[in-house]
Design an enzyme around this catalytic site. Sequence first.
Site: not given
Ligand code: TYD
Length: 355
Positions: A133-134
């Site tokens: 979806d990104e």
């Molecule tokens: P992520 O699991 O990297 O998936 P995506 O960026 O593809 O959505 O991250 C999910 C959400 O969590 C995203 O808004 C970024 C946030 N996040 C944190 O707050 N802390 C972290 O350490 C990470 C890896 C992601």
Amino acid sequence: MILVTGGAGFIGSNFVLQWLASQGEPVVNLDKLTYAGNLRNLEIVRGDARHVFVRGDIDDPELVAQLLRDHKPRAVLNFAAESHVDRSILGPAEFVRTNIHGTFNLLEAARAYWGKLAGEAQRTFRFLQVSTDEVYGSLGAKDAPFSETTAYAPNSPYAASKASADHMVRAYHHTYGLPTLITNCSNNYGPYQFPEKLIPLVILNALAGKAIPVYGDGQNVRDWLYVDDHCSGIRRVLEAGQPGEVYNIGGNCEKANIDVVQTLCATLNELRPAAKPYASLITHVKDRPGHDRRYAIDASKIRRELGWKHAQNFAGGIRSTVGWYLANADWTESVTSGEYQKWMSANYRERGAAA
Ligand code: TYD
Ligand code: NAD
């Protein structure tokens, strides 16, 4: 048989396990085994003659042509990708190579192979691109969820590389008639997810008594789907999707990151009580550059046209995911050695969090 790429990664391995548990058809699994690929994810099917694992690159024309020639699959499902947004920010080149050029290479090989098929085999062949979806960009708080007709507006190098691949898939259908399918799914979680992504990272840091890093204000919203549901959605699209069509897959489960983290902490308090509540480890850290504020999927098309709906709710999915990580400490130990430690320091030290 079917050819799956990236079947040693998080979603690909869950897909292979679900496929072999629910139908007899063999799978050829092409995976490069990058840091994110792990044969331990496939231990359940070790020795199963219906699973043929090949270590290799989707961007290798000779290898892909040979696999198609030798195994004559009725479908190619492309899960292989560089998949982590933060890594795409620190080093986008590999995303361009695997996600864009690798998909192009698979499309070229599939086009040549499909062109030589005849009759029913040619008519029923499918190329299924597993996307995200990104590609649709970021929503405001009051915007309607992404539908299949939402214009692409990718914001990270990861999202742009997936968007680019999707455009090539679309063009191969439009120009050459290749029977393609694209699925755009929301954030997944569940067993075997590499602990660079939010949910497993929170679980492992909490268990280790380390800071739980929340980017920015923690109010970014993601739409969460249990990985088994994503896999069943892909199977349904492969079975009944119309060539050339796009299907969004999601579980209607929007959550702010901070709420996801709190739910994980509460679940851990219950299943593995510690001296202090896990939430005391939550640390707000420097935000991700260009951080998309909100994703949400409108999955009404796949429900209406193909009769698919998610089965797992968030509370149940989180509980079984936390339970899985608690029960599989040997798996987590095996993936959190050298390379992982390097990533943790590269990504989190500059955010002001102890890695
Ligand atoms: P992520 O699991 O990297 O998936 P995506 O960026 O593809 O959505 O991250 C999910 C959400 O969590 C995203 O808004 C970024 C946030 N996040 C944190 O707050 N802390 C972290 O350490 C990470 C890896 C992601
Ligand atoms: P992952 O990073 O866990 O796994 C990717 C797999 O691809 C690994 O096994 C890796 O070894 C393999 N791979 C990487 N480059 C390769 C190459 N050049 N040739 C062959 N294999 C290669 O990713 P994931 O989370 O399982 O995601 C799978 C697919 O689903 C990706 O295409 C991703 O864009 C998409 N997707 C992921 C999510 C999510 O929340 N994780 C959501 C929607 C869509």
